[in-house]
Design an enzyme around this catalytic site. Sequence first.
Site, PDB file in Angstrom:
ATOM      1  N   ASP A 131       0.862  -1.186   0.000  1.00 26.85           N
ATOM      2  CA  ASP A 131       0.000   0.000   0.000  1.00 26.85           C
ATOM      3  C   ASP A 131       0.899   1.237   0.000  1.00 26.85           C
ATOM      4  O   ASP A 131       2.118   1.148  -0.204  1.00 26.85           O
ATOM      5  CB  ASP A 131      -0.998  -0.038   1.170  1.00 26.85           C
ATOM      6  CG  ASP A 131      -0.334   0.160   2.532  1.00 26.85           C
ATOM      7  OD1 ASP A 131       0.914   0.281   2.593  1.00 26.85           O
ATOM      8  OD2 ASP A 131      -1.060   0.201   3.539  1.00 26.85           O
ATOM      9  N   HIS A 132       0.270   2.400   0.256  1.00 28.37           N
ATOM     10  CA  HIS A 132       1.036   3.655   0.245  1.00 28.37           C
ATOM     11  C   HIS A 132       2.131   3.676   1.303  1.00 28.37           C
ATOM     12  O   HIS A 132       3.215   4.193   1.078  1.00 28.37           O
ATOM     13  CB  HIS A 132       0.083   4.841   0.448  1.00 28.37           C
ATOM     14  CG  HIS A 132      -0.788   4.700   1.660  1.00 28.37           C
ATOM     15  ND1 HIS A 132      -1.839   3.798   1.698  1.00 28.37           N
ATOM     16  CD2 HIS A 132      -0.753   5.299   2.873  1.00 28.37           C
ATOM     17  CE1 HIS A 132      -2.427   3.883   2.878  1.00 28.37           C
ATOM     18  NE2 HIS A 132      -1.779   4.769   3.615  1.00 28.37           N
ATOM     19  N   CYS A 174       3.213  -3.102   4.114  1.00 29.89           N
ATOM     20  CA  CYS A 174       2.334  -1.993   4.501  1.00 29.89           C
ATOM     21  C   CYS A 174       3.061  -1.247   5.615  1.00 29.89           C
ATOM     22  O   CYS A 174       4.259  -1.467   5.824  1.00 29.89           O
ATOM     23  CB  CYS A 174       0.939  -2.467   4.903  1.00 29.89           C
ATOM     24  SG  CYS A 174       0.828  -3.418   6.433  1.00 29.89           S
ATOM     25  N   GLY A 175       2.373  -0.370   6.317  1.00 31.53           N
ATOM     26  CA  GLY A 175       3.069   0.430   7.316  1.00 31.53           C
ATOM     27  C   GLY A 175       3.677  -0.411   8.427  1.00 31.53           C
ATOM     28  O   GLY A 175       4.862  -0.315   8.743  1.00 31.53           O
ATOM     29  N   THR A 176       2.840  -1.240   9.032  1.00 29.13           N
ATOM     30  CA  THR A 176       3.300  -2.080  10.139  1.00 29.13           C
ATOM     31  C   THR A 176       3.594  -3.512   9.718  1.00 29.13           C
ATOM     32  O   THR A 176       4.200  -4.266  10.482  1.00 29.13           O
ATOM     33  CB  THR A 176       2.208  -2.157  11.225  1.00 29.13           C
ATOM     34  OG1 THR A 176       1.024  -2.697  10.612  1.00 29.13           O
ATOM     35  CG2 THR A 176       1.906  -0.782  11.818  1.00 29.13           C
ATOM     36  N   GLY A 187      -1.434  -5.457   8.705  1.00 29.53           N
ATOM     37  CA  GLY A 187      -2.612  -5.569   7.840  1.00 29.53           C
ATOM     38  C   GLY A 187      -2.392  -6.537   6.692  1.00 29.53           C
ATOM     39  O   GLY A 187      -3.262  -7.361   6.386  1.00 29.53           O
ATOM     40  N   HIS A 226      11.448 -22.955   9.841  1.00 24.14           N
ATOM     41  CA  HIS A 226      10.471 -23.595  10.739  1.00 24.14           C
ATOM     42  C   HIS A 226       9.046 -23.549  10.215  1.00 24.14           C
ATOM     43  O   HIS A 226       8.266 -24.452  10.493  1.00 24.14           O
ATOM     44  CB  HIS A 226      10.493 -22.920  12.113  1.00 24.14           C
ATOM     45  CG  HIS A 226      11.694 -23.279  12.927  1.00 24.14           C
ATOM     46  ND1 HIS A 226      11.787 -23.024  14.282  1.00 24.14           N
ATOM     47  CD2 HIS A 226      12.876 -23.868  12.583  1.00 24.14           C
ATOM     48  CE1 HIS A 226      12.960 -23.447  14.738  1.00 24.14           C
ATOM     49  NE2 HIS A 226      13.649 -23.954  13.727  1.00 24.14           N
ATOM     50  N   ASN A 227       8.685 -22.482   9.502  1.00 24.31           N
ATOM     51  CA  ASN A 227       7.275 -22.289   9.125  1.00 24.31           C
ATOM     52  C   ASN A 227       7.012 -22.433   7.630  1.00 24.31           C
ATOM     53  O   ASN A 227       5.861 -22.314   7.205  1.00 24.31           O
ATOM     54  CB  ASN A 227       6.789 -20.900   9.581  1.00 24.31           C
ATOM     55  CG  ASN A 227       7.126 -20.609  11.024  1.00 24.31           C
ATOM     56  OD1 ASN A 227       7.947 -19.738  11.318  1.00 24.31           O
ATOM     57  ND2 ASN A 227       6.527 -21.345  11.935  1.00 24.31           N
ATOM     58  N   ARG A 242       7.096   1.126   7.484  1.00 28.35           N
ATOM     59  CA  ARG A 242       7.389   2.356   8.225  1.00 28.35           C
ATOM     60  C   ARG A 242       8.370   2.126   9.370  1.00 28.35           C
ATOM     61  O   ARG A 242       8.756   3.078  10.051  1.00 28.35           O
ATOM     62  CB  ARG A 242       6.086   2.950   8.796  1.00 28.35           C
ATOM     63  CG  ARG A 242       5.225   3.627   7.746  1.00 28.35           C
ATOM     64  CD  ARG A 242       3.993   4.272   8.380  1.00 28.35           C
ATOM     65  NE  ARG A 242       3.267   5.069   7.398  1.00 28.35           N
ATOM     66  CZ  ARG A 242       1.942   5.185   7.362  1.00 28.35           C
ATOM     67  NH1 ARG A 242       1.198   4.552   8.246  1.00 28.35           N
ATOM     68  NH2 ARG A 242       1.368   5.937   6.449  1.00 28.35           N
ATOM     69  N   ARG A 260       9.911 -32.271  12.082  1.00 32.42           N
ATOM     70  CA  ARG A 260       8.872 -31.911  13.061  1.00 32.42           C
ATOM     71  C   ARG A 260       8.114 -30.653  12.636  1.00 32.42           C
ATOM     72  O   ARG A 260       6.938 -30.483  12.980  1.00 32.42           O
ATOM     73  CB  ARG A 260       9.487 -31.743  14.448  1.00 32.42           C
ATOM     74  CG  ARG A 260      10.395 -30.539  14.603  1.00 32.42           C
ATOM     75  CD  ARG A 260      11.116 -30.546  15.948  1.00 32.42           C
ATOM     76  NE  ARG A 260      11.850 -29.335  16.216  1.00 32.42           N
ATOM     77  CZ  ARG A 260      13.034 -29.021  15.682  1.00 32.42           C
ATOM     78  NH1 ARG A 260      13.609 -29.838  14.820  1.00 32.42           N
ATOM     79  NH2 ARG A 260      13.645 -27.889  15.992  1.00 32.42           N
ATOM     80  N   HIS A 261       8.785 -29.793  11.892  1.00 35.47           N
ATOM     81  CA  HIS A 261       8.125 -28.561  11.435  1.00 35.47           C
ATOM     82  C   HIS A 261       7.063 -28.861  10.380  1.00 35.47           C
ATOM     83  O   HIS A 261       6.043 -28.180  10.319  1.00 35.47           O
ATOM     84  CB  HIS A 261       9.168 -27.572  10.916  1.00 35.47           C
ATOM     85  CG  HIS A 261      10.187 -27.208  11.944  1.00 35.47           C
ATOM     86  ND1 HIS A 261       9.852 -26.581  13.122  1.00 35.47           N
ATOM     87  CD2 HIS A 261      11.521 -27.445  11.999  1.00 35.47           C
ATOM     88  CE1 HIS A 261      10.942 -26.413  13.848  1.00 35.47           C
ATOM     89  NE2 HIS A 261      11.967 -26.945  13.203  1.00 35.47           N
TER      90      HIS A 261
HETATM   91  C1  RB5 Z   1      -1.873   2.762   6.550  1.00 29.46           C
HETATM   92  O1  RB5 Z   1      -1.947   3.983   7.214  1.00 29.46           O
HETATM   93  C2  RB5 Z   1      -1.629   1.638   7.538  1.00 29.46           C
HETATM   94  O2  RB5 Z   1      -2.716   1.480   8.373  1.00 29.46           O
HETATM   95  C3  RB5 Z   1      -1.311   0.363   6.811  1.00 29.46           C
HETATM   96  O3  RB5 Z   1      -0.230   0.541   5.973  1.00 29.46           O
HETATM   97  C4  RB5 Z   1      -0.939  -0.816   7.676  1.00 29.46           C
HETATM   98  O4  RB5 Z   1       0.046  -0.485   8.602  1.00 29.46           O
HETATM   99  C5  RB5 Z   1      -2.061  -1.557   8.266  1.00 29.46           C
HETATM  100  O5  RB5 Z   1      -1.890  -2.587   8.918  1.00 29.46           O
END
Ligand code: RB5
Length: 146
Positions: free
Chosen positions: A8-9, A65-67, A70, A98-99, A109, A132-133
């Site tokens: 995403d952005h 994405c940012g974190t 999502g 393992h996964n 970010r 085992r995995h």
């Molecule tokens: C966008 O602002 C942010 O919410 C998205 O990139 C992400 O981090 C969501 O999980």
Amino acid sequence: MKVAVGNDHAGYRIRQVVLEWLMERGHEVLDFGSASPESVDYPDHVHPVAEAVKRGDAEVGILVCGTGQGVSMTANKHQEIRAALCWIPEIASLSRSHNDANILCLPGRYVEENVAKDILDAFFSTEFEGGRHERRIRKLPVPSRP
Ligand code: RB5
């Protein structure tokens, strides 16, 4: 390797790093990401990546994405997907060994560009250990109860 990419952005900055890293190594990119910092909804860019991996059009996927939360939550809604949120190389390596992760998720970010490259190195250079995995991965689907 064929690699599906989505972002995403908030993942736009690290997307550029990912694309450059993949191209430098001769990987074939299926690009489902947003090529702009304009606001978009991350699921719209995740489902096509998950579908491409499920169909075998891509061997692995990379989502940003940012974190990273999502995109990983969305990708893991797909039964065949094992999407791993990785912020250090060791976790990326373990997500493979393992996964058997088939999608790498990055927190755009919260990861520096050099760390993102180290994570990519770790993810792409590590094989699944099996054993085992393998047994544990087979238990990932929600069990059907009588
Ligand atoms: C966008 O602002 C942010 O919410 C998205 O990139 C992400 O981090 C969501 O999980």
